[in-house]
Design a protein around this motif. Structure first.
Motif, PDB file in Angstrom:
ATOM      1  N   MET A   1      55.803 -18.554 -11.223  1.00 38.10           N
ATOM      2  CA  MET A   1      55.629 -17.351 -12.348  1.00 38.10           C
ATOM      3  C   MET A   1      55.657 -16.552 -11.276  1.00 38.10           C
ATOM      4  N   THR A   2      57.528 -16.124 -10.902  1.00 39.93           N
ATOM      5  CA  THR A   2      58.323 -14.466  -9.372  1.00 39.93           C
ATOM      6  C   THR A   2      57.754 -13.927 -10.429  1.00 39.93           C
ATOM      7  N   SER A   3      57.189 -13.196  -9.459  1.00 44.86           N
ATOM      8  CA  SER A   3      57.175 -11.835  -9.939  1.00 44.86           C
ATOM      9  C   SER A   3      58.625 -11.147  -9.366  1.00 44.86           C
ATOM     10  N   ASP A   4      59.678 -10.362 -10.522  1.00 41.44           N
ATOM     11  CA  ASP A   4      60.166  -9.243 -10.479  1.00 41.44           C
ATOM     12  C   ASP A   4      60.015  -8.324  -9.757  1.00 41.44           C
ATOM     13  N   ALA A   5      58.726  -7.508  -9.768  1.00 45.64           N
ATOM     14  CA  ALA A   5      58.125  -6.404 -10.031  1.00 45.64           C
ATOM     15  C   ALA A   5      58.220  -6.144  -8.724  1.00 45.64           C
ATOM     16  N   ALA A   6      58.286  -7.581  -7.725  1.00 45.91           N
ATOM     17  CA  ALA A   6      58.293  -7.486  -6.286  1.00 45.91           C
ATOM     18  C   ALA A   6      59.563  -6.825  -5.323  1.00 45.91           C
ATOM     19  N   HIS A   7      60.422  -6.672  -6.278  1.00 43.91           N
ATOM     20  CA  HIS A   7      61.893  -6.172  -5.994  1.00 43.91           C
ATOM     21  C   HIS A   7      62.290  -4.552  -7.270  1.00 43.91           C
ATOM     22  N   SER A   8      60.980  -4.302  -8.181  1.00 47.62           N
ATOM     23  CA  SER A   8      61.618  -3.347  -8.934  1.00 47.62           C
ATOM     24  C   SER A   8      61.715  -1.929  -8.639  1.00 47.62           C
ATOM     25  N   ASN A   9      61.339  -1.836  -7.812  1.00 53.08           N
ATOM     26  CA  ASN A   9      61.145   0.043  -7.044  1.00 53.08           C
ATOM     27  C   ASN A   9      62.347  -0.118  -6.459  1.00 53.08           C
ATOM     28  N   LEU A  10      63.126  -0.949  -5.679  1.00 58.12           N
ATOM     29  CA  LEU A  10      64.329  -1.578  -4.848  1.00 58.12           C
ATOM     30  C   LEU A  10      65.538  -1.772  -4.992  1.00 58.12           C
ATOM     31  N   LYS A  11      66.481  -1.130  -4.274  1.00 62.79           N
ATOM     32  CA  LYS A  11      67.844  -1.395  -4.965  1.00 62.79           C
ATOM     33  C   LYS A  11      68.667  -2.365  -4.270  1.00 62.79           C
ATOM     34  N   ALA A  12      68.726  -3.763  -5.179  1.00 65.77           N
ATOM     35  CA  ALA A  12      69.203  -4.404  -4.521  1.00 65.77           C
ATOM     36  C   ALA A  12      71.112  -4.172  -4.859  1.00 65.77           C
ATOM     37  N   SER A  13      72.079  -5.089  -3.657  1.00 60.27           N
ATOM     38  CA  SER A  13      73.335  -5.447  -3.308  1.00 60.27           C
ATOM     39  C   SER A  13      73.845  -6.274  -3.145  1.00 60.27           C
ATOM     40  N   THR A  14      74.468  -6.794  -2.416  1.00 59.69           N
ATOM     41  CA  THR A  14      75.421  -7.880  -2.140  1.00 59.69           C
ATOM     42  C   THR A  14      76.048  -7.054  -1.053  1.00 59.69           C
TER      43      THR A  14
ATOM     44  N   GLY B   1      65.455 -10.691   5.905  1.00 57.11           N
ATOM     45  CA  GLY B   1      65.754 -12.252   6.381  1.00 57.11           C
ATOM     46  C   GLY B   1      65.617 -12.674   5.046  1.00 57.11           C
ATOM     47  N   PRO B   2      65.285 -14.210   4.932  1.00 56.61           N
ATOM     48  CA  PRO B   2      65.926 -15.088   4.288  1.00 56.61           C
ATOM     49  C   PRO B   2      64.473 -14.780   3.095  1.00 56.61           C
ATOM     50  N   PHE B   3      64.556 -15.191   1.723  1.00 57.99           N
ATOM     51  CA  PHE B   3      63.375 -14.354   0.864  1.00 57.99           C
ATOM     52  C   PHE B   3      62.581 -16.719   1.360  1.00 57.99           C
ATOM     53  N   VAL B   4      61.075 -15.453   0.611  1.00 56.39           N
ATOM     54  CA  VAL B   4      59.644 -16.536   1.187  1.00 56.39           C
ATOM     55  C   VAL B   4      58.973 -16.006   0.209  1.00 56.39           C
ATOM     56  N   THR B   5      58.361 -16.784   0.000  1.00 54.36           N
ATOM     57  CA  THR B   5      57.038 -17.113  -1.151  1.00 54.36           C
ATOM     58  C   THR B   5      55.935 -16.660  -0.593  1.00 54.36           C
ATOM     59  N   VAL B   6      54.986 -15.560  -0.847  1.00 52.39           N
ATOM     60  CA  VAL B   6      53.799 -14.748  -0.324  1.00 52.39           C
ATOM     61  C   VAL B   6      53.020 -14.382  -1.529  1.00 52.39           C
ATOM     62  N   TYR B   7      51.682 -14.678  -1.721  1.00 51.75           N
ATOM     63  CA  TYR B   7      50.612 -14.792  -3.232  1.00 51.75           C
ATOM     64  C   TYR B   7      49.717 -14.117  -2.567  1.00 51.75           C
ATOM     65  N   TYR B   8      49.482 -13.016  -3.957  1.00 52.20           N
ATOM     66  CA  TYR B   8      49.070 -12.107  -4.077  1.00 52.20           C
ATOM     67  C   TYR B   8      47.779 -12.282  -4.968  1.00 52.20           C
ATOM     68  N   LYS B   9      46.486 -12.612  -5.130  1.00 57.99           N
ATOM     69  CA  LYS B   9      45.242 -12.956  -6.175  1.00 57.99           C
ATOM     70  C   LYS B   9      45.731 -13.960  -6.575  1.00 57.99           C
ATOM     71  N   GLU B  10      46.598 -14.903  -6.315  1.00 60.62           N
ATOM     72  CA  GLU B  10      47.151 -15.945  -6.304  1.00 60.62           C
ATOM     73  C   GLU B  10      48.901 -16.514  -7.095  1.00 60.62           C
ATOM     74  N   THR B  11      49.110 -15.264  -7.423  1.00 62.55           N
ATOM     75  CA  THR B  11      50.573 -14.345  -7.692  1.00 62.55           C
ATOM     76  C   THR B  11      51.159 -14.647  -6.820  1.00 62.55           C
ATOM     77  N   PRO B  12      52.304 -15.438  -7.235  1.00 59.37           N
ATOM     78  CA  PRO B  12      53.304 -15.807  -6.158  1.00 59.37           C
ATOM     79  C   PRO B  12      54.822 -14.363  -6.567  1.00 59.37           C
ATOM     80  N   PHE B  13      55.040 -13.910  -5.500  1.00 63.83           N
ATOM     81  CA  PHE B  13      56.253 -13.209  -5.079  1.00 63.83           C
ATOM     82  C   PHE B  13      56.905 -13.345  -3.830  1.00 63.83           C
ATOM     83  N   GLU B  14      58.315 -13.194  -4.066  1.00 57.67           N
ATOM     84  CA  GLU B  14      59.587 -13.640  -3.107  1.00 57.67           C
ATOM     85  C   GLU B  14      59.673 -12.339  -2.238  1.00 57.67           C
ATOM     86  N   LEU B  15      59.352 -12.412  -1.564  1.00 56.16           N
ATOM     87  CA  LEU B  15      60.130 -11.177  -0.799  1.00 56.16           C
ATOM     88  C   LEU B  15      60.297 -11.452   0.765  1.00 56.16           C
ATOM     89  N   ARG B  16      61.394 -10.937   1.494  1.00 57.81           N
ATOM     90  CA  ARG B  16      61.994 -10.971   2.854  1.00 57.81           C
ATOM     91  C   ARG B  16      61.182 -11.406   3.873  1.00 57.81           C
TER      92      ARG B  16
END
Length: 102
Positions: free
Chosen positions: A1-14, A30-45
């Motif tokens: 499960m990838t969390s969209d909450a990781a980016h919910s407070n940020l504005k994305a553009s192209t 930077g490029p997106f990488v997967t990190v884990y918080y309490k075993e839940t994956p998050f996609e962060l730059r």
């Protein structure tokens, strides 16, 4: 499960190259990488984040302290304002301050 909450407070553009650009604190490009918080994956730059940015991204409970879990399984409490270079597969957790129950 990838969390969209990781980016919910940020504005994305192209950007000009068509890649997503994250606008917000630190402006991590930077490029997106997967990190884990309490075993839940998050996609962060990939890039440098402060403790407070990560607490917000992970939606950690108010007042909790953030821990970085090392490759050896050791928990290291992150200090307020500490800068952490985000890399693939990093693991984080959180806990209440000493003397408080969860």
């Amino acid at each position: 499960m990838t969390s969209d909450a990781a980016h919910s407070n940020l504005k994305a553009s192209t950007g000009r190259d068509g890649d997503p650009v994250r606008e917000g604190p630190g402006n991590h490009l930077g490029p997106f990488v997967t990190v884990y918080y309490k075993e839940t994956p998050f996609e962060l730059r990939r890039g440098v984040y402060t403790t407070e940015e990560l607490i917000t991204v992970f939606s950690a409970p108010a007042g909790y302290l953030l821990d970085l879990i090392g490759q050896d399984g050791e928990f290291r409490e992150l200090k307020p304002g500490e800068k952490i270079k985000i890399r693939k597969d990093m693991e984080f957790s959180s806990h209440p301050p000493a003397g408080h129950s969860s």
